[in-house]
Design a protein around this motif. Structure first.
Motif, PDB file in Angstrom:
ATOM      1  N   GLY A 100      22.256  47.363  30.719  1.00  0.00           N
ATOM      2  CA  GLY A 100      21.770  47.836  32.003  1.00  0.00           C
ATOM      3  C   GLY A 100      21.298  46.700  32.879  1.00  0.00           C
ATOM      4  O   GLY A 100      21.314  45.531  32.485  1.00  0.00           O
ATOM      5  N   ILE A 101      20.882  47.094  34.064  1.00  0.00           N
ATOM      6  CA  ILE A 101      20.302  46.150  35.020  1.00  0.00           C
ATOM      7  C   ILE A 101      18.994  46.741  35.517  1.00  0.00           C
ATOM      8  O   ILE A 101      18.924  47.926  35.842  1.00  0.00           O
ATOM      9  CB  ILE A 101      21.250  45.879  36.199  1.00  0.00           C
ATOM     10  CG1 ILE A 101      22.280  44.826  35.806  1.00  0.00           C
ATOM     11  CG2 ILE A 101      20.494  45.426  37.444  1.00  0.00           C
ATOM     12  CD1 ILE A 101      23.093  44.247  36.932  1.00  0.00           C
ATOM     13  N   VAL A 102      17.974  45.903  35.545  1.00  0.00           N
ATOM     14  CA  VAL A 102      16.731  46.266  36.215  1.00  0.00           C
ATOM     15  C   VAL A 102      16.927  45.829  37.662  1.00  0.00           C
ATOM     16  O   VAL A 102      17.052  44.636  37.942  1.00  0.00           O
ATOM     17  CB  VAL A 102      15.517  45.538  35.600  1.00  0.00           C
ATOM     18  CG1 VAL A 102      14.250  45.860  36.379  1.00  0.00           C
ATOM     19  CG2 VAL A 102      15.372  45.893  34.125  1.00  0.00           C
ATOM     20  N   PRO A 103      17.031  46.800  38.591  1.00  0.00           N
ATOM     21  CA  PRO A 103      17.300  46.438  39.991  1.00  0.00           C
ATOM     22  C   PRO A 103      16.189  45.585  40.584  1.00  0.00           C
ATOM     23  O   PRO A 103      15.029  45.674  40.183  1.00  0.00           O
ATOM     24  CB  PRO A 103      17.364  47.792  40.709  1.00  0.00           C
ATOM     25  CG  PRO A 103      17.537  48.807  39.639  1.00  0.00           C
ATOM     26  CD  PRO A 103      16.921  48.232  38.399  1.00  0.00           C
ATOM     27  N   THR A 104      16.552  44.758  41.546  1.00  0.00           N
ATOM     28  CA  THR A 104      15.582  43.880  42.193  1.00  0.00           C
ATOM     29  C   THR A 104      14.496  44.673  42.902  1.00  0.00           C
ATOM     30  O   THR A 104      13.403  44.174  43.097  1.00  0.00           O
ATOM     31  CB  THR A 104      16.282  42.959  43.208  1.00  0.00           C
ATOM     32  OG1 THR A 104      17.057  43.760  44.090  1.00  0.00           O
ATOM     33  CG2 THR A 104      17.166  41.954  42.517  1.00  0.00           C
ATOM     34  N   TYR A 105      14.784  45.896  43.272  1.00  0.00           N
ATOM     35  CA  TYR A 105      13.815  46.719  44.012  1.00  0.00           C
ATOM     36  C   TYR A 105      12.942  47.581  43.099  1.00  0.00           C
ATOM     37  O   TYR A 105      12.122  48.350  43.579  1.00  0.00           O
ATOM     38  CB  TYR A 105      14.540  47.621  45.012  1.00  0.00           C
ATOM     39  CG  TYR A 105      15.576  48.533  44.380  1.00  0.00           C
ATOM     40  CD1 TYR A 105      15.210  49.713  43.732  1.00  0.00           C
ATOM     41  CD2 TYR A 105      16.918  48.195  44.411  1.00  0.00           C
ATOM     42  CE1 TYR A 105      16.161  50.522  43.143  1.00  0.00           C
ATOM     43  CE2 TYR A 105      17.877  49.006  43.824  1.00  0.00           C
ATOM     44  CZ  TYR A 105      17.488  50.173  43.192  1.00  0.00           C
ATOM     45  OH  TYR A 105      18.436  50.976  42.607  1.00  0.00           O
ATOM     46  N   ALA A 106      13.107  47.486  41.770  1.00  0.00           N
ATOM     47  CA  ALA A 106      12.405  48.393  40.862  1.00  0.00           C
ATOM     48  C   ALA A 106      11.511  47.653  39.884  1.00  0.00           C
ATOM     49  O   ALA A 106      11.583  46.442  39.732  1.00  0.00           O
ATOM     50  CB  ALA A 106      13.422  49.221  40.089  1.00  0.00           C
ATOM     51  N   SER A 107      10.707  48.426  39.183  1.00  0.00           N
ATOM     52  CA  SER A 107       9.869  47.862  38.125  1.00  0.00           C
ATOM     53  C   SER A 107      10.694  47.742  36.856  1.00  0.00           C
ATOM     54  O   SER A 107      11.805  48.245  36.762  1.00  0.00           O
ATOM     55  CB  SER A 107       8.665  48.764  37.878  1.00  0.00           C
ATOM     56  OG  SER A 107       9.101  49.966  37.244  1.00  0.00           O
ATOM     57  N   ALA A 108      10.156  47.118  35.848  1.00  0.00           N
ATOM     58  CA  ALA A 108      10.863  46.918  34.581  1.00  0.00           C
ATOM     59  C   ALA A 108      11.105  48.239  33.846  1.00  0.00           C
ATOM     60  O   ALA A 108      11.855  48.285  32.894  1.00  0.00           O
ATOM     61  CB  ALA A 108      10.081  45.958  33.699  1.00  0.00           C
ATOM     62  N   LEU A 109      10.484  49.306  34.288  1.00  0.00           N
ATOM     63  CA  LEU A 109      10.664  50.599  33.635  1.00  0.00           C
ATOM     64  C   LEU A 109      11.910  51.338  34.131  1.00  0.00           C
ATOM     65  O   LEU A 109      12.290  52.356  33.590  1.00  0.00           O
ATOM     66  CB  LEU A 109       9.426  51.477  33.861  1.00  0.00           C
ATOM     67  CG  LEU A 109       8.126  50.906  33.330  1.00  0.00           C
ATOM     68  CD1 LEU A 109       6.962  51.815  33.697  1.00  0.00           C
ATOM     69  CD2 LEU A 109       8.203  50.718  31.824  1.00  0.00           C
ATOM     70  N   TYR A 110      12.545  50.837  35.151  1.00  0.00           N
ATOM     71  CA  TYR A 110      13.718  51.479  35.739  1.00  0.00           C
ATOM     72  C   TYR A 110      14.955  50.663  35.411  1.00  0.00           C
ATOM     73  O   TYR A 110      15.095  49.536  35.850  1.00  0.00           O
ATOM     74  CB  TYR A 110      13.534  51.595  37.256  1.00  0.00           C
ATOM     75  CG  TYR A 110      14.645  52.312  37.958  1.00  0.00           C
ATOM     76  CD1 TYR A 110      14.902  53.656  37.702  1.00  0.00           C
ATOM     77  CD2 TYR A 110      15.450  51.654  38.874  1.00  0.00           C
ATOM     78  CE1 TYR A 110      15.917  54.322  38.357  1.00  0.00           C
ATOM     79  CE2 TYR A 110      16.472  52.314  39.532  1.00  0.00           C
ATOM     80  CZ  TYR A 110      16.702  53.651  39.269  1.00  0.00           C
ATOM     81  OH  TYR A 110      17.708  54.306  39.907  1.00  0.00           O
ATOM     82  N   ILE A 111      15.843  51.232  34.596  1.00  0.00           N
ATOM     83  CA  ILE A 111      17.059  50.532  34.179  1.00  0.00           C
ATOM     84  C   ILE A 111      18.263  51.388  34.551  1.00  0.00           C
ATOM     85  O   ILE A 111      18.290  52.584  34.278  1.00  0.00           O
ATOM     86  CB  ILE A 111      17.056  50.261  32.660  1.00  0.00           C
ATOM     87  CG1 ILE A 111      15.883  49.363  32.287  1.00  0.00           C
ATOM     88  CG2 ILE A 111      18.380  49.646  32.220  1.00  0.00           C
ATOM     89  CD1 ILE A 111      15.680  49.197  30.799  1.00  0.00           C
ATOM     90  N   ILE A 112      19.255  50.760  35.174  1.00  0.00           N
ATOM     91  CA  ILE A 112      20.502  51.440  35.515  1.00  0.00           C
ATOM     92  C   ILE A 112      21.556  50.988  34.512  1.00  0.00           C
ATOM     93  O   ILE A 112      21.801  49.791  34.355  1.00  0.00           O
ATOM     94  CB  ILE A 112      20.944  51.099  36.951  1.00  0.00           C
ATOM     95  CG1 ILE A 112      19.908  51.617  37.943  1.00  0.00           C
ATOM     96  CG2 ILE A 112      22.321  51.680  37.241  1.00  0.00           C
ATOM     97  CD1 ILE A 112      20.185  51.232  39.382  1.00  0.00           C
ATOM     98  N   GLU A 113      22.198  51.948  33.836  1.00  0.00           N
ATOM     99  CA  GLU A 113      23.226  51.612  32.860  1.00  0.00           C
ATOM    100  C   GLU A 113      24.471  51.083  33.576  1.00  0.00           C
ATOM    101  O   GLU A 113      24.877  51.607  34.610  1.00  0.00           O
ATOM    102  CB  GLU A 113      23.581  52.845  32.028  1.00  0.00           C
ATOM    103  CG  GLU A 113      24.330  52.509  30.776  1.00  0.00           C
ATOM    104  CD  GLU A 113      24.483  53.701  29.826  1.00  0.00           C
ATOM    105  OE1 GLU A 113      25.315  53.577  28.920  1.00  0.00           O
ATOM    106  OE2 GLU A 113      23.792  54.715  29.994  1.00  0.00           O
ATOM    107  N   ILE A 114      25.046  50.035  33.004  1.00  0.00           N
ATOM    108  CA  ILE A 114      26.191  49.353  33.628  1.00  0.00           C
ATOM    109  C   ILE A 114      27.364  49.250  32.660  1.00  0.00           C
ATOM    110  O   ILE A 114      27.199  49.426  31.454  1.00  0.00           O
ATOM    111  CB  ILE A 114      25.812  47.932  34.100  1.00  0.00           C
ATOM    112  CG1 ILE A 114      25.389  47.076  32.891  1.00  0.00           C
ATOM    113  CG2 ILE A 114      24.755  47.967  35.178  1.00  0.00           C
ATOM    114  CD1 ILE A 114      25.349  45.590  33.145  1.00  0.00           C
ATOM    115  N   GLY A 115      28.518  48.922  33.204  1.00  0.00           N
ATOM    116  CA  GLY A 115      29.663  48.517  32.394  1.00  0.00           C
ATOM    117  C   GLY A 115      29.515  47.028  32.148  1.00  0.00           C
ATOM    118  O   GLY A 115      29.634  46.234  33.090  1.00  0.00           O
TER     119      GLY A 115
END
Length: 148
Positions: free
Chosen positions: A46-61
């Motif tokens: 995943g990626i922790v977006p630059t606009y989010a806290s470390a608790l928010y992860i977006i799953e990626i390829g």
């Protein structure tokens, strides 16, 4: 002597990109690999977006993970690994110098530990990143390079 540090940043295509509008396919941030269940031997990228806290992860390829080069194109667009760029290449000929319009892919060289651009006529790969335009990337626009 003072050295300026470049921004460390990554970009990847969201795993659920097919269900999203095109402007939401890609996310910028910081890559993570984690194990959602301690009992399984599975990992999620995943990626922790630059606009989010470390608790928010977006799953990626994970195959789409690309590092930022630290450069922007002529229009201020960040240039990432696997981007396709258009540039004017200046190269030496028997009668002097000549120019040619080119398209190339931004790639990482393990051997030289730096970014390069494919399809160059000249030897100075890094310099073309100073005066170029991002026209796509190899994941969404591979046909651009094939047609060129």
């Amino acid at each position: 002597m003072r050295h300026e540090m470049r921004e460390i940043l990554f970009r990847a295509k969201q795993k659920s990109w097919r269900e999203l509008p095109k402007e939401e396919w890609w996310v910028e941030g910081y890559p993570v690999k984690y194990q959602p269940c301690a009992s399984k031997d599975e990992y999620v990228y995943g990626i922790v977006p630059t606009y989010a806290s470390a608790l928010y992860i977006i799953e990626i390829g994970p195959e789409t993970l690309c590092q930022y080069t630290g450069k922007t194109d002529e229009q201020g667009t960040k240039i990432f690994e696997s981007d396709i760029i258009g540039f004017i290449d200046l190269y030496s000929t028997e009668s002097g110098y000549s120019e040619s319009s080119c398209l190339g892919e931004v790639v990482w060289s393990e051997e030289e530990c730096c970014f390069h651009v494919t399809n160059r006529l000249s030897a100075e790969s890094w310099e073309v990143l100073d005066e170029c335009k991002v026209v796509g990337n190899v994941f969404d626009n591979k046909d651009i390079l094939d047609e060129f």
